[in-house]
Design a protein around this motif. Sequence first.
Motif, PDB file in Angstrom:
ATOM      1  N   LEU A  89       0.828  -1.215   0.000  1.00  0.00           N
ATOM      2  CA  LEU A  89       0.000   0.000   0.000  1.00  0.00           C
ATOM      3  C   LEU A  89       0.857   1.259   0.000  1.00  0.00           C
ATOM      4  O   LEU A  89       0.558   2.217  -0.718  1.00  0.00           O
ATOM      5  CB  LEU A  89      -0.954  -0.021   1.195  1.00  0.00           C
ATOM      6  N   ASP A  90       1.944   1.260   0.788  1.00  0.00           N
ATOM      7  CA  ASP A  90       2.845   2.419   0.819  1.00  0.00           C
ATOM      8  C   ASP A  90       3.460   2.684  -0.552  1.00  0.00           C
ATOM      9  O   ASP A  90       3.626   3.834  -0.963  1.00  0.00           O
ATOM     10  CB  ASP A  90       3.972   2.201   1.836  1.00  0.00           C
ATOM     11  N   ALA A  91       3.799   1.610  -1.272  1.00  0.00           N
ATOM     12  CA  ALA A  91       4.416   1.765  -2.589  1.00  0.00           C
ATOM     13  C   ALA A  91       3.445   2.402  -3.578  1.00  0.00           C
ATOM     14  O   ALA A  91       3.856   3.097  -4.502  1.00  0.00           O
ATOM     15  CB  ALA A  91       4.889   0.402  -3.112  1.00  0.00           C
ATOM     16  N   TYR A  92       2.148   2.180  -3.366  1.00  0.00           N
ATOM     17  CA  TYR A  92       1.138   2.750  -4.258  1.00  0.00           C
ATOM     18  C   TYR A  92       0.771   4.172  -3.824  1.00  0.00           C
ATOM     19  O   TYR A  92       0.790   5.096  -4.622  1.00  0.00           O
ATOM     20  CB  TYR A  92      -0.102   1.862  -4.275  1.00  0.00           C
ATOM     21  N   ASP A  93       0.459   4.329  -2.525  1.00  0.00           N
ATOM     22  CA  ASP A  93       0.068   5.639  -1.974  1.00  0.00           C
ATOM     23  C   ASP A  93       0.015   5.492  -0.459  1.00  0.00           C
ATOM     24  O   ASP A  93      -0.853   4.789   0.068  1.00  0.00           O
ATOM     25  CB  ASP A  93      -1.302   6.048  -2.515  1.00  0.00           C
ATOM     26  N   ALA A  94       0.947   6.128   0.247  1.00  0.00           N
ATOM     27  CA  ALA A  94       1.053   5.974   1.704  1.00  0.00           C
ATOM     28  C   ALA A  94      -0.241   6.335   2.426  1.00  0.00           C
ATOM     29  O   ALA A  94      -0.504   5.846   3.522  1.00  0.00           O
ATOM     30  CB  ALA A  94       2.207   6.825   2.241  1.00  0.00           C
ATOM     31  N   ARG A  95      -1.076   7.185   1.803  1.00  0.00           N
ATOM     32  CA  ARG A  95      -2.333   7.567   2.453  1.00  0.00           C
ATOM     33  C   ARG A  95      -3.292   6.385   2.584  1.00  0.00           C
ATOM     34  O   ARG A  95      -4.200   6.402   3.409  1.00  0.00           O
ATOM     35  CB  ARG A  95      -3.008   8.692   1.674  1.00  0.00           C
ATOM     36  N   LEU A  96      -3.093   5.362   1.765  1.00  0.00           N
ATOM     37  CA  LEU A  96      -3.966   4.190   1.842  1.00  0.00           C
ATOM     38  C   LEU A  96      -3.714   3.390   3.116  1.00  0.00           C
ATOM     39  O   LEU A  96      -4.564   2.612   3.542  1.00  0.00           O
ATOM     40  CB  LEU A  96      -3.768   3.270   0.631  1.00  0.00           C
ATOM     41  N   TYR A  97      -2.566   3.558   3.705  1.00  0.00           N
ATOM     42  CA  TYR A  97      -2.269   2.821   4.940  1.00  0.00           C
ATOM     43  C   TYR A  97      -2.519   3.683   6.176  1.00  0.00           C
ATOM     44  O   TYR A  97      -3.070   3.213   7.157  1.00  0.00           O
ATOM     45  CB  TYR A  97      -0.819   2.329   4.922  1.00  0.00           C
ATOM     46  N   ARG A  98      -2.142   4.945   6.095  1.00  0.00           N
ATOM     47  CA  ARG A  98      -2.204   5.797   7.286  1.00  0.00           C
ATOM     48  C   ARG A  98      -3.260   6.893   7.217  1.00  0.00           C
ATOM     49  O   ARG A  98      -3.455   7.624   8.162  1.00  0.00           O
ATOM     50  CB  ARG A  98      -0.841   6.441   7.515  1.00  0.00           C
ATOM     51  N   GLY A  99      -3.931   7.019   6.076  1.00  0.00           N
ATOM     52  CA  GLY A  99      -4.855   8.128   5.878  1.00  0.00           C
ATOM     53  C   GLY A  99      -6.242   7.876   6.434  1.00  0.00           C
ATOM     54  O   GLY A  99      -6.479   6.966   7.223  1.00  0.00           O
ATOM     55  N   GLN A 100      -7.166   8.712   5.992  1.00  0.00           N
ATOM     56  CA  GLN A 100      -8.556   8.581   6.418  1.00  0.00           C
ATOM     57  C   GLN A 100      -9.172   7.314   5.811  1.00  0.00           C
ATOM     58  O   GLN A 100      -8.817   6.924   4.705  1.00  0.00           O
ATOM     59  CB  GLN A 100      -9.359   9.811   5.975  1.00  0.00           C
ATOM     60  N   PRO A 101     -10.075   6.677   6.533  1.00  0.00           N
ATOM     61  CA  PRO A 101     -10.701   5.455   6.035  1.00  0.00           C
ATOM     62  C   PRO A 101     -11.338   5.664   4.654  1.00  0.00           C
ATOM     63  O   PRO A 101     -12.037   6.655   4.427  1.00  0.00           O
ATOM     64  CB  PRO A 101     -11.771   5.155   7.093  1.00  0.00           C
ATOM     65  N   CYS A 102     -11.048   4.723   3.748  1.00  0.00           N
ATOM     66  CA  CYS A 102     -11.581   4.811   2.387  1.00  0.00           C
ATOM     67  C   CYS A 102     -11.563   3.427   1.737  1.00  0.00           C
ATOM     68  O   CYS A 102     -11.003   2.485   2.277  1.00  0.00           O
ATOM     69  CB  CYS A 102     -10.759   5.792   1.551  1.00  0.00           C
ATOM     70  N   THR A 103     -12.173   3.358   0.580  1.00  0.00           N
ATOM     71  CA  THR A 103     -12.169   2.125  -0.200  1.00  0.00           C
ATOM     72  C   THR A 103     -10.820   1.985  -0.902  1.00  0.00           C
ATOM     73  O   THR A 103     -10.396   2.893  -1.610  1.00  0.00           O
ATOM     74  CB  THR A 103     -13.296   2.154  -1.250  1.00  0.00           C
ATOM     75  N   ILE A 104     -10.150   0.861  -0.699  1.00  0.00           N
ATOM     76  CA  ILE A 104      -8.856   0.618  -1.337  1.00  0.00           C
ATOM     77  C   ILE A 104      -9.084   0.297  -2.821  1.00  0.00           C
ATOM     78  O   ILE A 104      -9.891  -0.574  -3.142  1.00  0.00           O
ATOM     79  CB  ILE A 104      -8.123  -0.554  -0.642  1.00  0.00           C
ATOM     80  N   PRO A 105      -8.377   0.971  -3.729  1.00  0.00           N
ATOM     81  CA  PRO A 105      -8.560   0.730  -5.174  1.00  0.00           C
ATOM     82  C   PRO A 105      -7.849  -0.556  -5.607  1.00  0.00           C
ATOM     83  O   PRO A 105      -6.780  -0.521  -6.223  1.00  0.00           O
ATOM     84  CB  PRO A 105      -7.948   1.976  -5.816  1.00  0.00           C
ATOM     85  N   ILE A 106      -8.450  -1.694  -5.289  1.00  0.00           N
ATOM     86  CA  ILE A 106      -7.776  -2.980  -5.481  1.00  0.00           C
ATOM     87  C   ILE A 106      -7.440  -3.249  -6.947  1.00  0.00           C
ATOM     88  O   ILE A 106      -6.381  -3.808  -7.253  1.00  0.00           O
ATOM     89  CB  ILE A 106      -8.599  -4.136  -4.849  1.00  0.00           C
ATOM     90  N   GLU A 107      -8.314  -2.833  -7.861  1.00  0.00           N
ATOM     91  CA  GLU A 107      -8.013  -3.083  -9.273  1.00  0.00           C
ATOM     92  C   GLU A 107      -6.820  -2.252  -9.742  1.00  0.00           C
ATOM     93  O   GLU A 107      -6.019  -2.705 -10.559  1.00  0.00           O
ATOM     94  CB  GLU A 107      -9.252  -2.846 -10.136  1.00  0.00           C
ATOM     95  N   ASP A 108      -6.671  -1.040  -9.216  1.00  0.00           N
ATOM     96  CA  ASP A 108      -5.495  -0.224  -9.527  1.00  0.00           C
ATOM     97  C   ASP A 108      -4.228  -0.867  -8.965  1.00  0.00           C
ATOM     98  O   ASP A 108      -3.172  -0.839  -9.608  1.00  0.00           O
ATOM     99  CB  ASP A 108      -5.643   1.193  -8.963  1.00  0.00           C
ATOM    100  N   LEU A 109      -4.322  -1.435  -7.759  1.00  0.00           N
ATOM    101  CA  LEU A 109      -3.168  -2.131  -7.166  1.00  0.00           C
ATOM    102  C   LEU A 109      -2.757  -3.318  -8.029  1.00  0.00           C
ATOM    103  O   LEU A 109      -1.568  -3.575  -8.221  1.00  0.00           O
ATOM    104  CB  LEU A 109      -3.506  -2.627  -5.755  1.00  0.00           C
TER     105      LEU A 109
END
Length: 199
Positions: A18-38
């Motif tokens: 997640l950090d490699a994609y966008d650090a906000r996905l791990y430590r940011g505000q709760p949101c839907t993870i863009p799994i298809e983008d990952l």
Amino acid sequence: MRKYYTEQAIEGIARRVLDAYDARLYRGQPCTIPIEDLIERHGLTLEFQYLRKNGRILGKTVFDHGLEAVYDMEQGQYTLFPVRAGTILIDASLCEEESSTGRLRFTEAHELAHWILHKGLYTGTGESAALQPAVKETSMETQANMLGSALLMPMPMVKRCFYQMRSGRDDHAVVCAMAEVFQVSRQAMWIRLANHHLL
């Protein structure tokens, strides 16, 4: 040789992905993870096909070029479908109803987890890693489930969401609200919270 990853190691792998994609996905505000983008960021291709007539296989990760059997609904028979290494096949039935969104996203995350954790074990064998709900889980399936959960529901974000939402709600209401935020099934959210002693 098969590797066994501890729960802590799997959480660490999820954090790095997640950090490699966008650090906000791990430590940011709760949101839907863009799994298809990952999935695409890992150089993988998503392909939607009917994998079995009866829906017995929900997802498959392809590690080597070859042919995969898929079910042709119009013809009413199986056909061989050419696939390249790095293809994730998802059963098309998961796209038919909005109520299947959580299951679809978990299947995608589970198959990405197989690629991350088990690519070295499968590449060159001609085998695929397939998610079969009716089959007793192996340690590799369990680990793919754990990493899939950790990718879709990063624990720092889950905890932040839980403490924001728990006031005035019972456990069921909290799980429902959080499942909506993360776009996962209620069952997946319940398991994630229970495994970390939040319920």
